[in-house]
Design an enzyme around this catalytic site. Structure first.
Site, PDB file in Angstrom:
ATOM      1  N   LYS A 129     -11.256 -10.237  -8.864  1.00  0.00           N
ATOM      2  CA  LYS A 129     -12.205  -9.313  -8.200  1.00  0.00           C
ATOM      3  C   LYS A 129     -12.832  -8.398  -9.235  1.00  0.00           C
ATOM      4  O   LYS A 129     -12.304  -8.193 -10.329  1.00  0.00           O
ATOM      5  CB  LYS A 129     -11.502  -8.468  -7.130  1.00  0.00           C
ATOM      6  CG  LYS A 129     -10.325  -7.591  -7.605  1.00  0.00           C
ATOM      7  CD  LYS A 129     -10.661  -6.216  -8.090  1.00  0.00           C
ATOM      8  CE  LYS A 129      -9.410  -5.387  -8.391  1.00  0.00           C
ATOM      9  NZ  LYS A 129      -9.615  -4.225  -9.251  1.00  0.00           N
TER      10      LYS A 129
ATOM     11  N   ASP B 278      -3.928  -3.462  -3.922  1.00  0.00           N
ATOM     12  CA  ASP B 278      -5.108  -4.344  -3.884  1.00  0.00           C
ATOM     13  C   ASP B 278      -4.835  -5.692  -3.207  1.00  0.00           C
ATOM     14  O   ASP B 278      -5.732  -6.525  -3.113  1.00  0.00           O
ATOM     15  CB  ASP B 278      -5.601  -4.646  -5.311  1.00  0.00           C
ATOM     16  CG  ASP B 278      -6.278  -3.450  -5.952  1.00  0.00           C
ATOM     17  OD1 ASP B 278      -6.597  -2.491  -5.225  1.00  0.00           O
ATOM     18  OD2 ASP B 278      -6.471  -3.478  -7.177  1.00  0.00           O
TER      19      ASP B 278
HETATM   20  O1  C5P Z   1      -0.155  -0.252  -5.680  1.00  0.00           O
HETATM   21  P1  C5P Z   1       0.044  -0.709  -7.085  1.00  0.00           P
HETATM   22  O2  C5P Z   1       1.476  -1.091  -7.351  1.00  0.00           O
HETATM   23  O3  C5P Z   1      -0.921  -1.754  -7.516  1.00  0.00           O
HETATM   24  O4  C5P Z   1      -0.267   0.563  -7.990  1.00  0.00           O
HETATM   25  C1  C5P Z   1       0.160   0.662  -9.328  1.00  0.00           C
HETATM   26  C2  C5P Z   1       0.126   2.121  -9.743  1.00  0.00           C
HETATM   27  O5  C5P Z   1      -1.228   2.588  -9.795  1.00  0.00           O
HETATM   28  C3  C5P Z   1       0.800   3.071  -8.783  1.00  0.00           C
HETATM   29  O6  C5P Z   1       2.174   3.198  -9.077  1.00  0.00           O
HETATM   30  C4  C5P Z   1       0.065   4.385  -9.002  1.00  0.00           C
HETATM   31  O7  C5P Z   1       0.538   5.028 -10.148  1.00  0.00           O
HETATM   32  C5  C5P Z   1      -1.343   3.911  -9.314  1.00  0.00           C
HETATM   33  N1  C5P Z   1      -2.235   3.935  -8.133  1.00  0.00           N
HETATM   34  C6  C5P Z   1      -2.690   5.152  -7.643  1.00  0.00           C
HETATM   35  N2  C5P Z   1      -3.530   5.176  -6.573  1.00  0.00           N
HETATM   36  C7  C5P Z   1      -3.946   4.038  -5.985  1.00  0.00           C
HETATM   37  C8  C5P Z   1      -3.504   2.791  -6.471  1.00  0.00           C
HETATM   38  C9  C5P Z   1      -2.652   2.772  -7.549  1.00  0.00           C
HETATM   39  O8  C5P Z   1      -2.328   6.212  -8.171  1.00  0.00           O
HETATM   40  N3  C5P Z   1      -4.782   4.112  -4.960  1.00  0.00           N
END
Ligand code: C5P
Length: 292
Positions: free
Chosen positions: A12, A130
């Protein structure tokens, strides 16, 4: 008879990304438009005695999202083991969503192979912010921490050329830095949505946006210079996708994109992904399932 399924997992690009603020749970509230792009990982899932993951290509850091997806499904349903084989075509840590796409494909594959009747979006939200996007089949406005997905109409046909600078960025590190760049008057997505429905690559120049660029560029100043060079002669300029490190330029036609890809290969060292079409012809999940 062993159940087996082969799934293509597209990447993406974030065409618009505004960070609205930090939430009490540590995540950030987002308003982002993502579009699938025709650059793929391939995941093969085969019934086995226990869970095994083979990754073809360089080893990936941390617990693989495919394994996280398997565990999230196993928490909800009793399922057999599987042997998962992942062929990586999307660079890891590039902001192109490869890990999330792989995870979405795994959840769907398990649901289909073992007829689980899962609430796919509920499982996806448990695996990563995502992952939900990749359960849909086209461009979408994503809100919340990214997991609330509202499909939007396909815009003009756009051809993306990706420049991967040869290093990865940690999503958590980029979000930790974005606090310094938040504003009291965040950009609204409305202008983007209005233009996306009507304009070609040229008209999108003013509305493509990514708040995470400032944070990523402060961690890796060379990215800003790369973006400036990549944008030369491009009607819509160039942007970073997600939390980086990949940059992209958009072109209105395949011929234009091929010319840009040639220039990028000539001028930049490092990995240059092939040009991929976004918003129209992404061959989503050309699924092959069966028994062997
Ligand atoms: O959700 P995911 O594991 O992909 O996110 C990885 C890291 O990115 C999270 O631990 C957080 O630190 C950051 N993040 C965030 N806000 C979001 C998505 C991700 O702070 N909306």
């Amino acid at each position: 008879m062993t159940k087996v399924m082969k799934v293509r997992c597209p990447a993406k690009l974030n065409l618009f990304l505004e960070v609205l603020g930090r939430r009490p749970d540590g995540y950030h509230e987002l308003s982002t438009v993502m579009a699938p792009v025709g650059i793929y990982d391939t995941l093969t899932v085969r019934e086995a005695k226990s869970f095994v993951l083979e990754v073809e290509g360089p080893p990936l850091p941390g617990t693989n999202t495919v394994e996280k997806a398997y565990r999230a499904v196993a928490k909800r349903r009793k399922i057999p083991g599987v042997r998962a084989t992942l062929e990586k075509g999307i660079p890891a840590g590039s902001g192109m969503g490869g890990g999330s796409s792989d995870a979405a494909a795994m959840i769907e594959a398990l649901d289909t192979l073992f007829d689980l009747g899962l609430d796919l979006h509920e499982v996806a939200a448990d695996v990563g912010s995502d992952v939900n996007f990749f359960l849909e089949r086209g461009p979408a406005l994503c809100t919340g921490r990214g997991e609330k997905v509202a499909p939007i109409a396909s815009g003009p046909e756009l051809h993306a050329v990706i420049l991967w600078p040869g290093f990865s960025l940690s999503t958590a590190a980029v979000y930790a830095r974005v606090r310094d760049f938040l504003t009291h008057t965040p950009r609204t997505v409305i202008d983007f949505l209005n233009s996306f429905g009507r304009e070609g690559a040229e008209g999108l120049e003013k509305v493509l946006f990514n708040r995470l660029e400032s944070a990523a560029f402060s961690l890796h100043p060379e990215l800003a210079a790369l973006r400036t060079r990549l944008s030369e002669g491009l009607p819509c300029g160039a942007r970073m996708t997600g939390s980086g490190s990949a940059l992209y330029g958009l072109c209105a036609s395949g011929a234009e994109a091929r010319r840009l890809a040639q220039r990028v290969r000539r001028e930049f060292a490092g990995f240059v992904a092939p040009a991929g079409v976004i918003t129209r012809e992404v061959a989503w999940r050309s699924r092959k399932s069966g028994s062997s």
